[in-house]
Design an enzyme around this catalytic site. Structure first.
Site, mmCIF file in Angstrom:
data_model
loop_
_atom_site.group_PDB
_atom_site.id
_atom_site.type_symbol
_atom_site.label_atom_id
_atom_site.label_comp_id
_atom_site.label_asym_id
_atom_site.label_seq_id
_atom_site.Cartn_x
_atom_site.Cartn_y
_atom_site.Cartn_z
ATOM 1 N N SER A 13 0.729 -1.213 0.212
ATOM 2 C CA SER A 13 0.096 0.141 -0.073
ATOM 3 C C SER A 13 0.868 1.125 0.199
ATOM 4 C CB SER A 13 -0.936 0.109 1.187
ATOM 5 O OG SER A 13 -0.125 0.287 2.423
ATOM 6 N N LYS A 14 0.391 2.326 0.137
ATOM 7 C CA LYS A 14 0.985 3.743 0.052
ATOM 8 C C LYS A 14 1.911 3.658 1.252
ATOM 9 C CE LYS A 14 -2.103 6.733 -2.416
ATOM 10 N NZ LYS A 14 -3.778 6.983 -1.960
ATOM 11 N N ARG A 15 1.780 3.025 2.264
ATOM 12 C CA ARG A 15 2.516 3.094 3.321
ATOM 13 C C ARG A 15 4.207 2.643 2.805
ATOM 14 N NH1 ARG A 15 2.455 -0.529 6.830
ATOM 15 N NH2 ARG A 15 1.007 -1.696 5.838
ATOM 16 N N HIS A 16 4.037 1.751 1.784
ATOM 17 C CA HIS A 16 5.383 1.309 1.702
ATOM 18 C C HIS A 16 6.102 2.139 0.683
ATOM 19 C CE1 HIS A 16 3.115 -2.156 2.909
ATOM 20 N NE2 HIS A 16 4.249 -2.710 3.524
ATOM 21 N N GLY A 17 5.903 3.360 0.468
ATOM 22 C CA GLY A 17 6.400 4.304 -0.216
ATOM 23 C C GLY A 17 6.083 4.206 -1.842
#
Ligand code: GLU
Length: 464
Positions: free
Chosen positions: A244-248
């Protein structure tokens, strides 16, 4: 054998993310492998969430990866008349029917089923059956149109990734294929498109497994040939959680921004859930020759940023130096750095590429050669000792006459330290810090050779 036709069918609600890019890559590669056709279809019927910018972002991402489509883009919103036409054909054929159940009635039905601990589902009250008398259509209720799903038996397919999958038809209720305002619904549009576009292989994310039995039933009702399905497992982030976006960097274009080469990203994506023995590094062409559906893993693939960085460095090193320099030059120019005002960029990138795994890191590293370097005083104090100063002065005097190439410069450094009874770093470190502002550089003689005689002399002068 029918000619292979695959499609990539993104919903344009955001950028092309890593999962979408992998789906596109596998669909593209399968078509290329079999000399087939790769279709791009934009599934934009969710008008509230679809945007032209997202369409462009997806196309930009595909262009960057060079996943060229042969047909399309086809936009579902431009195919509404066709879907409506097929709905009418199904009504006429008796494979679809009007349903006048109101929202309130559906709510009541659901409450009843929940009270009985049953799975909420449409009860078929408007479904025509032989010998059944249907209720009279209520006035003023615009009907939806439902698909007459088979009541018995199973719907099954041999998924090329997951193996045989079966659903009992009793699990599937009569899907709404057109809403009361006449707009067709998602699963139905996909069927009409796959049918009209003659798609032979549907390669897509496994979030669509549950749609597949409905789509197969509709395709069969249409008399369409059912394509082969391959559902790709999801991609997990480095930490094992769903990507997800959390992973950059999840947007493909963000990898471009960060200095990855498309060749590296393609090679990396190819290995995300597919393998060819132990091969890790292979070209796009090689991938196309090898790609098949049999070697896609059914388990989730885990993203590994380190591996992507490693591949990226591999591809950077494999580029002809002039091409690598051109790419770095574009990045430096975007930062306002003029590489005409310094040493040969091609030599600089060759010197530094071993220690840099993205174009940006490489640009960061070589930027110092084109900017005024002011060594950090602390770093200088740490590395320029009093005992080193006479050696530095002697070296500075020596550069006027030394042959300007790394081996001769290296020999001069060595001679100087030996003469002053110093160890190599005592001179090499202050040279690094003064000339580059950094304590870590490639071989100091090579760095000095690159900077050029005059510039080195000017830079050393204040410290003598
Ligand atoms: N539009 C769907 C998505 O973006 C894909 C549908 C399909 O491949 O059948 O997930």
């Amino acid at each position: 054998m029918k000619p292979v036709r695959t499609r990539f069918a993104p919903s344009p609600t955001g950028f092309l993310h890593i999962g979408g890019a992998r789906t596109a890559l596998f669909s593209w590669a399968y078509a290329r492998r079999h000399g087939g056709t790769f279709v791009l279809r934009i599934e934009d019927t969710d008008v509230a969430r679809s945007t032209p910018e997202a369409v462009q972002a997806i196309i930009d991402g595909m262009n960057w990866l060079e996943l060229t489509h042969d047909e399309g883009p086809f936009y579902q919103m431009q195919r509404m008349e066709r879907y409506k036409e097929v709905v009418q054909q199904m009504l006429a054929a008796g494979t679809a029917y009007y349903c006048y159940t109101t929202r309130e009635e559906l709510d009541a039905l659901r409450a009843e089923q929940e009270a009985k601990k049953e799975k909420p589902r449409y009860d078929g009250r408007w479904r025509p059956e032989a010998g059944k008398t249907l209720p009279t259509p209520p006035a003023g209720v615009p009907p939806v149109i439902r698909f007459k799903n088979p009541k018995d038996g199973v719907v099954a397919w041999d998924d090329q990734v997951k193996g045989r999958i079966e659903f009992a038809n009793t699990e599937l209720d009569d899907l709404i294929i057109a809403r009361a305002d006449g707009t067709p619904t998602y699963n139905f549009c996909v069927c009409v498109d796959d049918w009209d576009m003659d798609i032979t292989h549907v390669i897509r994310g496994d979030d669509h497994v549950n749609n597949t039995p409905r789509q197969i039933n509709i395709l069969k009702a249409l008399g369409a040939e059912v394509p082969t399905y391959a559902h790709l497992s999801m991609i997990l982030g480095d930490d094992g959680a769903k990507l997800s976006k959390r992973h950059g960097a999840v947007s493909v274009m963000q990898y471009d921004d960060e200095g990855f080469l498309p060749e590296a990203v393609i090679n990396y994506l190819a290995r995300l859930g597919w393998s060819h023995g132990d091969d890790e590094v292979f070209s796009r062409q090689q991938f196309v020759e090898w790609f098949d559906l049999d070697h896609i893993t059914a388990s989730a693939a885990q993203f590994n940023t380190e591996k992507l960085l490693w591949l990226n460095q591999h591809y950077m090193k494999a580029l002809p130096p002039a091409d690598l320099a051109a790419k770095v030059q574009a990045r430096l120019a975007a930062r306002g750095v003029d590489t005409a005002a310094g040493p040969n960029l091609e030599k600089a990138v060759v010197l530094y590429v071993d220690r840099c795994n993205t174009l940006n890191v490489l640009a960061d590293a070589v930027e110092i050669f084109y900017a005024h370097v002011t060594p950090n005083p602390e770093l200088l104090a740490q590395h320029l000792s009093d005992e080193a100063r006479p050696a530095l002065a002697e070296f500075a005097a020596g550069i006027a006459s030394v042959a300007w190439e790394a081996p001769a410069i290296g020999a001069l450094i060595k001679e100087t330290v030996t003469k002053h009874g110093l160890k190599m770093p005592k001179l090499a470190m202050p040279l690094r810090v003064i000339l580059t502002g950094q304590a870590q550089t490639p071989a100091v003689d090579a760095v000095i050779a690159l900077i050029g005689r005059d510039k080195v002399a000017t830079a050393l002068a204040p410290y003598l």
